[in-house]
Design a protein around this motif. Structure first.
Motif, PDB file in Angstrom:
ATOM      1  N   LEU A 199       9.702   6.724 118.232  1.00 23.43           N
ATOM      2  CA  LEU A 199      10.493   7.785 117.608  1.00 23.43           C
ATOM      3  C   LEU A 199       9.649   8.609 116.637  1.00 23.43           C
ATOM      4  O   LEU A 199       9.821   9.826 116.532  1.00 23.43           O
ATOM      5  N   ARG A 200       8.704   7.979 115.949  1.00 21.90           N
ATOM      6  CA  ARG A 200       7.901   8.660 114.924  1.00 21.90           C
ATOM      7  C   ARG A 200       6.572   9.213 115.435  1.00 21.90           C
ATOM      8  O   ARG A 200       5.806   9.786 114.666  1.00 21.90           O
ATOM      9  N   HIS A 201       6.297   9.014 116.713  1.00 24.28           N
ATOM     10  CA  HIS A 201       5.013   9.467 117.263  1.00 24.28           C
ATOM     11  C   HIS A 201       4.805  10.948 116.979  1.00 24.28           C
ATOM     12  O   HIS A 201       5.716  11.754 117.100  1.00 24.28           O
ATOM     13  N   GLN A 202       3.575  11.308 116.547  1.00 26.26           N
ATOM     14  CA  GLN A 202       3.244  12.706 116.253  1.00 26.26           C
ATOM     15  C   GLN A 202       2.094  13.155 117.131  1.00 26.26           C
ATOM     16  O   GLN A 202       1.077  12.479 117.181  1.00 26.26           O
ATOM     17  N   PRO A 203       2.209  14.242 117.841  1.00 22.42           N
ATOM     18  CA  PRO A 203       3.435  15.037 117.933  1.00 22.42           C
ATOM     19  C   PRO A 203       4.486  14.283 118.743  1.00 22.42           C
ATOM     20  O   PRO A 203       4.156  13.443 119.580  1.00 22.42           O
ATOM     21  N   PHE A 204       5.751  14.596 118.473  1.00 23.59           N
ATOM     22  CA  PHE A 204       6.843  13.910 119.137  1.00 23.59           C
ATOM     23  C   PHE A 204       6.755  14.090 120.651  1.00 23.59           C
ATOM     24  O   PHE A 204       6.474  15.177 121.135  1.00 23.59           O
ATOM     25  N   GLN A 205       7.000  13.010 121.380  1.00 29.20           N
ATOM     26  CA  GLN A 205       7.065  13.058 122.836  1.00 29.20           C
ATOM     27  C   GLN A 205       8.473  12.646 123.258  1.00 29.20           C
ATOM     28  O   GLN A 205       8.941  11.570 122.861  1.00 29.20           O
ATOM     29  N   PRO A 206       9.163  13.482 124.032  1.00 27.95           N
ATOM     30  CA  PRO A 206      10.487  13.088 124.532  1.00 27.95           C
ATOM     31  C   PRO A 206      10.384  11.758 125.278  1.00 27.95           C
ATOM     32  O   PRO A 206       9.341  11.442 125.882  1.00 27.95           O
TER      33      PRO A 206
END
Length: 76
Positions: free
Chosen positions: A10-17
């Motif tokens: 959920l917090r991965h940057q940049p966000f991945q759907p």
């Protein structure tokens, strides 16, 4: 599937759907982190859809987090 794995996705940057798969065979697409609310205790997740409907999920019943490859191909 652990709470830490969910938080990390959920917090991965940049966000991945990603897509949440549950033990009863349902799936929930998460297009942005704003569409998910995680309970302070860590066990429940609310997933909101574009039509303002939502589902409350027990994190312990989530069997998989499917994160497609950035180019749109399915992850291996």
């Amino acid at each position: 599937m652990t709470i830490d794995q969910f938080r990390s996705t959920l917090r991965h940057q940049p966000f991945q759907p990603f897509v949440i798969h549950t033990a009863d065979g349902r799936s929930f697409r998460v297009d942005h982190s704003d569409f998910v609310a995680h309970s302070p205790g860590g066990r429940s997740v609310v997933v909101f859809r574009g039509d303002d409907s939502h589902s409350v999920l027990d994190l312990l019943l989530i069997t998989e987090l499917e994160v497609p490859a950035p180019d749109g191909n399915e992850a291996a």
